[in-house]
Motif scaffolding. Sequence first.
Motif, PDB file in Angstrom:
ATOM      1  N   GLU A  16     -69.676 -16.321  44.760  1.00  0.00           N
ATOM      2  CA  GLU A  16     -68.294 -16.609  45.158  1.00  0.00           C
ATOM      3  C   GLU A  16     -67.681 -15.494  45.985  1.00  0.00           C
ATOM      4  N   HIS A  17     -68.414 -14.380  46.127  1.00  0.00           N
ATOM      5  CA  HIS A  17     -67.937 -13.237  46.929  1.00  0.00           C
ATOM      6  C   HIS A  17     -66.630 -12.676  46.369  1.00  0.00           C
ATOM      7  N   LEU A  18     -66.621 -12.424  45.087  1.00  0.00           N
ATOM      8  CA  LEU A  18     -65.454 -11.902  44.395  1.00  0.00           C
ATOM      9  C   LEU A  18     -65.698 -10.462  43.962  1.00  0.00           C
ATOM     10  N   THR A  19     -64.621  -9.745  43.668  1.00  0.00           N
ATOM     11  CA  THR A  19     -64.757  -8.428  43.065  1.00  0.00           C
ATOM     12  C   THR A  19     -65.031  -8.595  41.577  1.00  0.00           C
ATOM     13  N   PHE A  20     -65.361  -7.482  40.916  1.00  0.00           N
ATOM     14  CA  PHE A  20     -65.646  -7.538  39.482  1.00  0.00           C
ATOM     15  C   PHE A  20     -64.427  -8.047  38.711  1.00  0.00           C
ATOM     16  N   SER A  21     -63.257  -7.463  38.989  1.00  0.00           N
ATOM     17  CA  SER A  21     -62.050  -7.858  38.262  1.00  0.00           C
ATOM     18  C   SER A  21     -61.698  -9.325  38.510  1.00  0.00           C
ATOM     19  N   GLU A  22     -61.800  -9.749  39.751  1.00  0.00           N
ATOM     20  CA  GLU A  22     -61.511 -11.144  40.075  1.00  0.00           C
ATOM     21  C   GLU A  22     -62.444 -12.088  39.332  1.00  0.00           C
ATOM     22  N   THR A  23     -63.708 -11.680  39.229  1.00  0.00           N
ATOM     23  CA  THR A  23     -64.691 -12.530  38.553  1.00  0.00           C
ATOM     24  C   THR A  23     -64.382 -12.635  37.056  1.00  0.00           C
ATOM     25  N   VAL A  24     -64.123 -11.496  36.434  1.00  0.00           N
ATOM     26  CA  VAL A  24     -63.823 -11.513  35.000  1.00  0.00           C
ATOM     27  C   VAL A  24     -62.566 -12.328  34.730  1.00  0.00           C
ATOM     28  N   GLU A  25     -61.547 -12.173  35.563  1.00  0.00           N
ATOM     29  CA  GLU A  25     -60.310 -12.936  35.368  1.00  0.00           C
ATOM     30  C   GLU A  25     -60.548 -14.432  35.535  1.00  0.00           C
ATOM     31  N   ARG A  26     -61.375 -14.777  36.506  1.00  0.00           N
ATOM     32  CA  ARG A  26     -61.657 -16.196  36.738  1.00  0.00           C
ATOM     33  C   ARG A  26     -62.414 -16.793  35.555  1.00  0.00           C
ATOM     34  N   LEU A  27     -63.407 -16.087  35.069  1.00  0.00           N
ATOM     35  CA  LEU A  27     -64.159 -16.567  33.918  1.00  0.00           C
ATOM     36  C   LEU A  27     -63.291 -16.609  32.667  1.00  0.00           C
ATOM     37  N   ALA A  28     -62.409 -15.625  32.534  1.00  0.00           N
ATOM     38  CA  ALA A  28     -61.502 -15.600  31.375  1.00  0.00           C
ATOM     39  C   ALA A  28     -60.574 -16.808  31.409  1.00  0.00           C
ATOM     40  N   GLY A  29     -60.106 -17.160  32.598  1.00  0.00           N
ATOM     41  CA  GLY A  29     -59.239 -18.333  32.713  1.00  0.00           C
ATOM     42  C   GLY A  29     -59.962 -19.604  32.308  1.00  0.00           C
ATOM     43  N   ARG A  30     -61.215 -19.713  32.703  1.00  0.00           N
ATOM     44  CA  ARG A  30     -62.008 -20.898  32.340  1.00  0.00           C
ATOM     45  C   ARG A  30     -62.217 -20.973  30.835  1.00  0.00           C
ATOM     46  N   ALA A  31     -62.378 -19.812  30.188  1.00  0.00           N
ATOM     47  CA  ALA A  31     -62.680 -19.782  28.760  1.00  0.00           C
ATOM     48  C   ALA A  31     -61.429 -19.684  27.887  1.00  0.00           C
ATOM     49  N   GLY A  32     -60.269 -19.565  28.523  1.00  0.00           N
ATOM     50  CA  GLY A  32     -59.030 -19.460  27.745  1.00  0.00           C
ATOM     51  C   GLY A  32     -58.873 -18.137  27.036  1.00  0.00           C
ATOM     52  N   ILE A  33     -59.357 -17.067  27.653  1.00  0.00           N
ATOM     53  CA  ILE A  33     -59.304 -15.737  27.042  1.00  0.00           C
ATOM     54  C   ILE A  33     -58.187 -14.920  27.676  1.00  0.00           C
ATOM     55  N   GLU A  34     -57.349 -14.285  26.857  1.00  0.00           N
ATOM     56  CA  GLU A  34     -56.306 -13.400  27.365  1.00  0.00           C
ATOM     57  C   GLU A  34     -56.891 -12.003  27.515  1.00  0.00           C
ATOM     58  N   LEU A  35     -56.785 -11.442  28.699  1.00  0.00           N
ATOM     59  CA  LEU A  35     -57.352 -10.126  28.979  1.00  0.00           C
ATOM     60  C   LEU A  35     -56.350  -9.028  28.702  1.00  0.00           C
ATOM     61  N   HIS A  36     -56.868  -7.863  28.323  1.00  0.00           N
ATOM     62  CA  HIS A  36     -56.048  -6.675  28.094  1.00  0.00           C
ATOM     63  C   HIS A  36     -56.583  -5.547  28.973  1.00  0.00           C
ATOM     64  N   TYR A  37     -55.683  -4.629  29.336  1.00  0.00           N
ATOM     65  CA  TYR A  37     -56.034  -3.586  30.296  1.00  0.00           C
ATOM     66  C   TYR A  37     -55.778  -2.213  29.696  1.00  0.00           C
ATOM     67  N   GLU A  38     -56.501  -1.228  30.211  1.00  0.00           N
ATOM     68  CA  GLU A  38     -56.478   0.102  29.619  1.00  0.00           C
ATOM     69  C   GLU A  38     -55.083   0.709  29.561  1.00  0.00           C
ATOM     70  N   ASP A  39     -54.257   0.489  30.595  1.00  0.00           N
ATOM     71  CA  ASP A  39     -52.910   1.056  30.592  1.00  0.00           C
ATOM     72  C   ASP A  39     -51.847   0.011  30.303  1.00  0.00           C
ATOM     73  N   GLY A  40     -52.281  -1.154  29.872  1.00  0.00           N
ATOM     74  CA  GLY A  40     -51.332  -2.213  29.519  1.00  0.00           C
ATOM     75  C   GLY A  40     -50.851  -3.022  30.692  1.00  0.00           C
ATOM     76  N   ALA A  41     -51.234  -2.612  31.926  1.00  0.00           N
ATOM     77  CA  ALA A  41     -50.760  -3.327  33.116  1.00  0.00           C
ATOM     78  C   ALA A  41     -51.719  -4.435  33.484  1.00  0.00           C
ATOM     79  N   ARG A  42     -51.234  -5.352  34.308  1.00  0.00           N
ATOM     80  CA  ARG A  42     -52.082  -6.403  34.843  1.00  0.00           C
ATOM     81  C   ARG A  42     -52.400  -6.053  36.294  1.00  0.00           C
ATOM     82  N   PRO A  43     -53.586  -6.371  36.766  1.00  0.00           N
ATOM     83  CA  PRO A  43     -53.904  -6.079  38.166  1.00  0.00           C
ATOM     84  C   PRO A  43     -53.223  -7.025  39.119  1.00  0.00           C
TER      85      PRO A  43
END
Length: 634
Positions: free
Chosen positions: A79-106
């Motif tokens: 899909e020519h995505l970055t690592f973060s974009e890929t994880v977020e896309r897969l998380a959306g498909r799986a219904g997973i809420e992501l958390h980030y090291e500093d609490g921010a969203r990319p």
Amino acid sequence: MAGLIKAEDVTLVKERSSLEDVVREHVTLKSAGPRSLKGLCPFHDEKTPSFTVSPDNGTYHCFGCDKGGDVISFMMEVEHLTFSETVERLAGRAGIELHYEDGARPREEGAGRRTRLVEAHRVASEFYAEALISAPDARTARDFLRERGFNRSVAEHFGLGFAPRGGEVLAQHLRDKGFRDDEVVLAGLVGRGRGLYDRFRGRLVWPIHDITGDPVGFGARRIFDDDRIEAKYLNTAETPIYKKTQVLYGLDLAKKAIARDRKAVIVEGYTDVMAAHLAGVEQAVATCGTAFGADHVRTLRRLLRDAPDQQPAKVIYTFDGDAAGQKAAMRAFELDGQWDARSFVAVAADGQDPCELRLSGGDGAVRALVDDATPMFEFAVRTTLRRFDLDSPEGRVLGARAIAPIIAAVRDQAMRAEYLRTAPGWVGLSEDHLRAEVTRAGSGAGRTGSPQDRRRTPDGDDAPHDDAPPADPSMPAPDDRDPIVRAESQLLECLLQFPASVPARELAAVRDTDFTAPAHRSLFAAVMAAGPPGERTPAAWLDDVRGNAPQVVHQLLFRYAVATLPTRLDPVTGAPQQRYARSLLVRVREVALQGDINTAMSELRRSDPASSREVAQRLTQLQKDLTLLRASLD
């Protein structure tokens, strides 16, 4: 900067994402024994399947090209995505809420909100597509497509649709599908006035997808003469999922061909993308209501995989053959140093765009246009030289000075040496003379500002400080001590701050060549390219102007956008009187007309009897125009 996705969340995403399901969206898999699947590799051409998937351990490997990995690396690659974009896309498909090291969203939008906005666009796309076939008033849209060689199957392939002319037909449809009013307004599908209204009503619409294929916006073309919005095209405004400086129309369809061939073809319109793809130029993409810029370069670089240590990728721009097309090409030339790809320009001999060319010459003519493209360097040099009279010694010297910075900017030493051997023949001067000009241009002459004098512009690009002149020798800082240049500055200040104060009919008669300062010509051309503000906010409109202007005049634009106008202003609106703006228009146009008159008089004195009549008629008309212009202020 945004925080990294927490490692435990990445692990959870991998655990809950089925590699087999993801791969099957791109590859036909067949059983290859216990707990093993095999198919044709999506990363290289092959006739015998060598791409193997192990669903149990979530890994894949191709024995043909030696690529392998897990579900994340597969989606990143295909899909020519970055690592973060890929994880977020897969998380959306799986219904997973992501958390980030500093609490921010990319990203500013949450995964849930993005999903809702994308789904609203998907529903709208289906609604528009059905309306193109069945709506009573869609015949005009179908006729428009038919006249350009696009039938129903083509419309379905590209997902084209029609927005019914009723005021809130889509809005009600989205409500019926369970979308809230604030969601559809945020998505840019619906506007809010006294009530909700469909933004693209009565227009032919193209769905715009991001690189993953998600619908994120629309482009809409005017097809009815009584459309109250005169702009030919309306595009989705900036939304949490739609950034016009980043999206490219057709990229979802073109990305595989671009990555495969390491070639991108950039055309100017939606119908040009369609025509190019139908003609076999599958790498064609187009910008969406803005000029091709640095963010688009970054998007394509990921697909082209351009790097100095390999054969350069190719980027081919197609532009109309008119003056606006040449200016667009020169703006693209300014971006050439931002990637290692070799750039080319394709302009049809008769100025036709790819859609027109396909109608008149067939698919082969479109392919030939792309195959016969001229190197960007050559196009830039020849376009620059057109401004000079190369039949005169003065014109040749000035032409050499104008193209010297272009040659000096070529990073590849071998290519620069080759250009130094070729370009003298175009100018009509010796190689030694041109080499001296290039050396002078590359030594720093005309450059301004040291690193500590530079700051970051709002879009994050390095640019000279506001007080520094543009760092382009061909576009020096305007000298406001010249009263003519000052009038130009004040007119641009009016245009950038209060565009409604400048009479539209009189403005239409002004040409960018009427301005004496090159930087002013560039700014005025950017204003005209952006068009009237229409429904855009002032900030959005000014951003569009900036997007159409070369980087070298951005600081000048910012300065003029906040300058105090030297005239009496309305105490409520702060706008100047229209007479003030009209007087500036007249002054700028008057100087240009007088220059045209002087040129015609000189030409008349030198013309032979056979051509003097035509020159005399032109001179008479110019003198009448000047008289009428001056009388317009009385």
